[in-house]
Design a protein around this motif. Sequence first.
Motif, PDB file in Angstrom:
ATOM      1  N   ASP A 198       0.694   6.065 -11.095  1.00  0.00           N
ATOM      2  CA  ASP A 198       0.138   6.034 -12.443  1.00  0.00           C
ATOM      3  C   ASP A 198      -1.354   6.345 -12.451  1.00  0.00           C
ATOM      4  N   ARG A 199      -1.906   6.665 -11.289  1.00  0.00           N
ATOM      5  CA  ARG A 199      -3.345   6.924 -11.192  1.00  0.00           C
ATOM      6  C   ARG A 199      -3.678   8.269 -10.562  1.00  0.00           C
ATOM      7  N   ASP A 230      -0.102   0.617 -21.457  1.00  0.00           N
ATOM      8  CA  ASP A 230      -1.548   0.430 -21.613  1.00  0.00           C
ATOM      9  C   ASP A 230      -2.091   1.292 -22.747  1.00  0.00           C
ATOM     10  N   ARG A 250      -7.233  10.870 -16.840  1.00  0.00           N
ATOM     11  CA  ARG A 250      -6.638  10.537 -18.142  1.00  0.00           C
ATOM     12  C   ARG A 250      -5.207  10.025 -18.005  1.00  0.00           C
ATOM     13  N   ARG A 269      -2.460   7.246 -17.366  1.00  0.00           N
ATOM     14  CA  ARG A 269      -2.343   5.790 -17.461  1.00  0.00           C
ATOM     15  C   ARG A 269      -0.910   5.422 -17.837  1.00  0.00           C
ATOM     16  N   ARG A 270      -0.619   4.160 -17.774  1.00  0.00           N
ATOM     17  CA  ARG A 270       0.714   3.699 -18.152  1.00  0.00           C
ATOM     18  C   ARG A 270       0.890   3.790 -19.663  1.00  0.00           C
ATOM     19  N   PRO A 323      -1.445  -1.154 -11.962  1.00  0.00           N
ATOM     20  CA  PRO A 323      -0.815   0.160 -12.019  1.00  0.00           C
ATOM     21  C   PRO A 323      -0.395   0.645 -10.641  1.00  0.00           C
TER      22      PRO A 323
END
Length: 252
Positions: A9-10, A94, A88, A90-91, A5
């Motif tokens: 994305d984090r 995923d 919470r 995320r990609r 990621p």
Amino acid sequence: MSQEPSPKDRFVTVYGRKPVLEALADPRLSVDKVVLADNARGAAAREILDAARDRGVPVQRATAQRVKVLAGNGKQDQGVLADVVAPRMRRLADALAARSAPRSVLLLDGVTTPANVGMILRTATAAGIGGIVVPRRGVASIDPLVVKASAGVAFTAPVLRCHTAEEAAAELRSAGYPLFAMDAGARRSVFDAEIPERVAFVLGSETAGVGEGVRPHVNRWVSIPMSGGVESLNVASAAAVLCFELVRRSTR
């Protein structure tokens, strides 16, 4: 093979002295790092360094230009940014591949006003929506303006990341999500349409609505009934109506 990621994305990246200090002062937030311009000196820089040290947050030095690039804002970064962990986030790929894939998803398409993005994140999270797709392109970045409009909920909202709304629409359809979209001219109201439990809703831009790249993926169009000569609602207001209609249905 799954790709690693991106930091985008984090983390939610906040920039500017006040937002960074507020993030460091909030014990509920986990700050991964602070990046401070190497020409930052004086009382303001010391205050940030002290706050980071007190929280045990590492501080990296970088050129002022590098800070601007990382912040994505050339005028308001004030030479400092902080990467706040978004637990919470995320990609989208995923989330769709997970065993517990979200039942309900909102997809933002061309929503460029930070206040609207922030309010949508707050409302959708409060309503228990499983995921809010915020593409990296074509939608306002999750920055201090969005964080402020969300009253801080942006840090903990179930944000799903992808490159574009068109890409997200294709992924959602491939994963079996029917795609609904709002349109004032649609015959069927959101209040009486048949809406499956597993569903994705597109929220289009404030001016142009759902984009041309996303439209071919839409299965069904629904409207919010209007009266009093009002043509439509602001996108954040429409999102609130939609989200809590889904809540109402789930509690029947």
